[in-house]
Design an enzyme around this catalytic site. Structure first.
Site, PDB file in Angstrom:
ATOM      1  N   ALA A 269      16.840   4.081 -15.557  1.00 27.77           N
ATOM      2  CA  ALA A 269      17.028   3.053 -16.445  1.00 27.77           C
ATOM      3  C   ALA A 269      15.962   3.005 -17.687  1.00 27.77           C
ATOM      4  O   ALA A 269      14.982   3.556 -17.517  1.00 27.77           O
ATOM      5  CB  ALA A 269      16.952   1.736 -15.975  1.00 27.77           C
ATOM      6  N   ASP A 270      16.515   2.666 -18.821  1.00 25.24           N
ATOM      7  CA  ASP A 270      15.606   2.790 -20.082  1.00 25.24           C
ATOM      8  C   ASP A 270      16.303   1.889 -21.076  1.00 25.24           C
ATOM      9  O   ASP A 270      17.184   1.309 -20.758  1.00 25.24           O
ATOM     10  CB  ASP A 270      15.525   4.042 -20.610  1.00 25.24           C
ATOM     11  CG  ASP A 270      14.141   4.328 -21.175  1.00 25.24           C
ATOM     12  OD1 ASP A 270      13.585   3.214 -22.030  1.00 25.24           O
ATOM     13  OD2 ASP A 270      13.401   5.166 -21.034  1.00 25.24           O
TER      14      ASP A 270
END
Length: 205
Positions: A81-82
């Site tokens: 995730a980012d």
């Protein structure tokens, strides 16, 4: 007690983010964490040469994180995730010190910006699911005195957040308008993630 999570091994989060871990645990998911070890700045530089826009950059970073950990643990379901903050096409990063934090707030004050939060699930060194969401936020106009007071009240934790705000804390005072799901703003769109996990057969509910 009935089990929500169907795989034999816990979900492996390719991140050391306490906020993302809290979101997952709050949803009842069994989670372990492991840093991806990727060079995010190198990925960003390559993406810039390719002309990737902020949503595509978020997706690239997310996939690279998930793949790096999945290659080390091919039998696990790995979540990368980012989040990318962009204002008028400019991508912002976590500030290195108070001076950079102040500069970010000065640039964002009175303007709308976007948070592009993306996620990817990998199994066996391959991406099997991708998802993303966008939130739009507008900081109210801020005086120099207001910025200094906020930085004093929020303390050094502001250096952990791109945009220098933590909406769940003192940062709420900075905003004029917020459009978007709360988990997206925190950096992990939970509803698309849960839908992706259902498609993979990882959730009983």
């Amino acid at each position: 007690m009935p089990a929500l999570w169907t795989p034999s091994e816990k979900l492996l989060l390719a991140s050391t983010s306490a906020t993302r871990l809290t979101l997952l645990v709050s949803a009842g998911l069994p989670v372990e964490t492991q840093g991806s070890g990727i060079d995010e700045r190198a990925v960003e530089e390559a993406a810039a040469h390719e002309g990737l826009d902020p949503p595509s950059l978020a997706a690239r970073l997310t996939a690279e994180k998930a793949l790096a950990v999945s290659r080390r643990h091919p039998d696990r379901v790995v979540l990368g995730a980012d989040q990318v903050l962009a204002c008028d096409g400019q991508v912002f990063h976590k500030p290195a010190d108070r001076g950079e934090a102040r500069l970010q707030l000065e640039r964002l004050a009175g303007r709308e910006h976007s948070l592009h939060s993306a996620g990817a699930l990998a199994v066996g060194g391959q991406i099997v699911e991708r998802f993303s969401e966008r939130a739009r936020l507008t900081l109210r106009p801020l005086t120099d005195e207001a910025i200094d007071l906020y930085l004093d009240l929020a303390g050094p934790d502001v250096l952990k957040s791109v945009g220098v705000y933590q909406l769940e804390g003192f940062g709420i005072h900075l905003f004029e308008a917020v459009e978007g799901d709360h988990s997206t703003i925190l950096g992990l769109p939970m509803l698309p993630l849960l839908a992706a996990l259902r498609r993979l057969g990882c959730l009983a509910l």
